[in-house]
Write a protein that holds these residues in place. Structure first.
Motif, PDB file in Angstrom:
ATOM      1  N   ALA A  20     -12.355  -0.063   1.901  1.00  0.00           N
ATOM      2  CA  ALA A  20     -11.321   0.117   1.197  1.00  0.00           C
ATOM      3  C   ALA A  20     -11.489  -0.814  -0.146  1.00  0.00           C
ATOM      4  CB  ALA A  20     -10.268  -0.259   2.021  1.00  0.00           C
ATOM      5  N   SER A  54       0.888  -1.309   0.011  1.00  0.00           N
ATOM      6  CA  SER A  54      -0.027   0.018   0.092  1.00  0.00           C
ATOM      7  C   SER A  54       0.893   1.228  -0.032  1.00  0.00           C
ATOM      8  CB  SER A  54      -0.879   0.101   1.468  1.00  0.00           C
ATOM      9  OG  SER A  54      -1.711   1.209   1.357  1.00  0.00           O
ATOM     10  N   GLU A  76      -6.574   1.346  -1.828  1.00  0.00           N
ATOM     11  CA  GLU A  76      -6.013   1.063  -0.407  1.00  0.00           C
ATOM     12  C   GLU A  76      -4.867   0.051  -0.123  1.00  0.00           C
ATOM     13  OE1 GLU A  76      -8.685   4.046  -0.438  1.00  0.00           O
ATOM     14  OE2 GLU A  76      -9.251   1.934  -1.094  1.00  0.00           O
TER      15      GLU A  76
END
Length: 259
Positions: A121, A108, A185
């Motif tokens: 997410a 991420s 994300e």
């Protein structure tokens, strides 16, 4: 006359040696597969094999090119992927030897740990059956989701039975995942693509497979050439102490020898 005969004998000897050298063409992903093959080139040259490495950036053409006999072998995939490919494409490619493991990781640019994963997410995973299942298994093991069967390597998003953070799973071609890392994300990325994107799996991954991963990367050929002398020389070279040391030194845990 004696000198002439001696000269002809030398020429014949060189000719025989040249004829004995055999070319072996192998398709490979750029990192680490092609790099490992380039390392073994000199070892094979001593054995009379001229190794030609063809670099591919996708997971389909390397198998098709070998099946169609345009190339001799490939080195980019693990056994579950090969099994699924053979079943879906009606091919009959076979494993020659297992070489290394590339622990699969979650990455991420927006969060520092999986605990920070926000509600709703977007999580990107590979869209091929085996690597998609592999990604979901890692998410299950990390506690992000719960699967109906946490042993199934062909799990799909439909098999998610618990999703406390309400993540949205986005399935994309494996090679594109590093490029969308800033747009989601979390992305579950194969190590070869992570390395190409300058990600260090042992430092950058928020979750990573253990060394017990069943996804050993394999040298793959056809039934008609898997036992050829040149192929077996390549298999032996890939299991040499020199290659083991090369993998351990160059990749520092991001790639692990499986022999």
């Amino acid at each position: 006359m004696k000198k002439l005969l001696a000269g002809l004998a030398v020429i014949a000897a060189f000719s025989t040696t040249a004829q004995a050298a055999e070319t072996l063409s192998v398709a490979a992903s750029p990192v680490p597969h092609a790099e490992i093959l380039e390392f073994v080139k000199p070892l094979l040259a001593k054995e009379g094999v001229d190794l030609k490495v063809r670099v591919f950036t996708d997971y389909v053409q390397p198998n098709l090119q070998v099946q169609q006999k345009n190339l001799d072998a490939n080195f980019f995939q693990h056994q579950p992927y090969l099994d699924e490919f053979n079943a879906s494409r009606k091919t009959d490619l076979v494993t020659v030897v297992g070489v290394h493991i590339e622990p699969f990781g979650a990455y991420s640019k927006k969060i520092k740990s999986l605990a920070e994963l926000p509600q709703g997410a977007t999580v990107a995973i590979p869209n091929d059956a085996t690597n998609g299942g592999r990604a979901l298994l890692l998410l299950d093991k990390a506690g992000v989701i719960k699967l109906k069967d946490n042993q199934s390597i062909t799990a799909t998003p439909k098999d998610i039975v618990e999703n406390p953070k309400g993540i949205k799973v986005r399935e994309l071609e494996a090679a594109t995942l590093p490029r969308v890392l800033g747009q989601v994300e979390l992305a579950l990325i194969n190590t070869n693509y992570a390395l190409e994107a300058k990600l260090n799996p042992t430092k950058d991954a928020l979750a990573i497979e253990g060394s017990d991963s069943p996804y050993v990367n394999i040298l793959v050929a056809r039934p008609d050439n898997k036992d050829s002398a040149a192929m077996q020389k390549l298999a032996k070279a890939l299991h040499s102490p020199e290659v083991k040391k090369f993998i351990e030194t160059k990749y520092n845990g991001a790639v692990v020898p499986a022999f």
